[in-house]
Design an enzyme around this catalytic site. Structure first.
Site, PDB file in Angstrom:
ATOM      1  N   ASP A   1       0.823  -1.206   0.000  1.00  0.00           N
ATOM      2  CA  ASP A   1       0.000   0.000   0.000  1.00  0.00           C
ATOM      3  C   ASP A   1       0.860   1.261   0.000  1.00  0.00           C
ATOM      4  OD1 ASP A   1      -2.224  -1.600   0.127  1.00  0.00           O
ATOM      5  OD2 ASP A   1      -2.435  -1.437   2.307  1.00  0.00           O
ATOM      6  N   TYR A   2       0.246   2.355  -0.376  1.00  0.00           N
ATOM      7  CA  TYR A   2       0.901   3.673  -0.399  1.00  0.00           C
ATOM      8  C   TYR A   2       1.536   3.997   0.953  1.00  0.00           C
ATOM      9  CZ  TYR A   2       1.261   8.758  -1.306  1.00  0.00           C
ATOM     10  OH  TYR A   2       1.701  10.038  -1.487  1.00  0.00           O
TER      11      TYR A   2
END
Length: 248
Positions: free
Chosen positions: A104-105
């Site tokens: 994920d970011y």
């Protein structure tokens, strides 16, 4: 030009010559969709060779890298909003590579990159169950009953998580947060965050530190090539799982 089947398999990078012989003996190899168990069998480039249903070919400059992804980078090649991606970190890399799985970011740590599609599929396959370790920091104190519940597996509504392992639990001095390590074998989208949210703890930071036998050992934002031995061990983890499932 024909060559022995075990040599053909070995040249694909999937296994050593001896390991290739065992794959043949175990009935995991087909040539033109016919199971072959005889080691003396010869094949050519015109034949279709499969191991456990997957077509294999001799390697052509396959490359494998580990990257220590910082938070604030997307695991994609481009972003319509102009945000940074992991490809902004691959300075000096000439080959076109693809991420194995995603982070994920807001998640940092170990991510693999390769141009070997079979390797990518093998590591990403949740049924293979290659273990992945993460260092996690959460809000609040993780109680034993909450830890046991997570480790046993939780029904998140759309799926139930598999059993996992939590270890190295530490509380901060103010007892307002908990740090721990967790080992999972699936790694579905936002799985760890959802696990802790299900017991009312927000994940403050999340970092992947290990995939299978491979531990993160490069500085943040940097990458390095995997050694042939590291690639071989990752492939063996997958092959051993396949052979276990074959016996069931």
């Amino acid at each position: 030009m024909e060559e022995r089947l075990q040599k053909y398999i070995s040249s694909s990078g999937l296994a050593s010559r001896r390991e290739s012989e065992n794959l043949i003996k175990d009935g995991l190899v087909t040539v033109n969709d016919i199971v072959v168990t005889e080691l003396g069998t010869k094949v050519s480039d015109k034949d279709i060779v499969k191991v456990n249903g997957k077509i294999i070919k001799p390697q052509e400059n396959k490359v494998y890298y580990m990257l220590n992804k910082p938070t604030g980078y997307l695991t994609t090649s481009k972003d319509s909003k102009g945000r940074k991606t992991i490809y902004d970190l691959l300075i000096g890399l000439n080959e076109r590579v693809y991420p194995v799985g995603r982070l994920d970011y807001d998640t940092s740590g170990l991510i693999l990159l390769t141009n070997d599609s079979d390797f990518k599929t093998m590591i990403e396959n949740p049924s293979v169950g290659i273990k992945k370790e993460y260092h996690v920091k959460i809000d609040g104190l993780l109680r034993k009953e909450e830890s046991f519940k997570i480790q046993k597996g939780i029904d998140l509504g759309d799926y139930k998580t598999k059993a996992c392992k939590i270890m190295n639990v530490l509380y901060n001095d103010e007892k307002t947060s908990t740090q721990l390590d967790i080992i999972i074998s699936e790694g579905k989208n936002r799985e760890i965050r959802r696990l802790f949210e299900s017991v009312s703890h927000r994940v403050k930071s999340l970092k992947r530190t290990r995939i299978g036998n491979l531990e993160l050992d490069v500085n943040q934002g940097k990458y390095r090539s995997l050694t042939p031995h590291e690639v071989k061990l990752l492939k063996l983890l997958s092959l051993n799982k396949i052979k276990e499932d074959k016996r069931k």
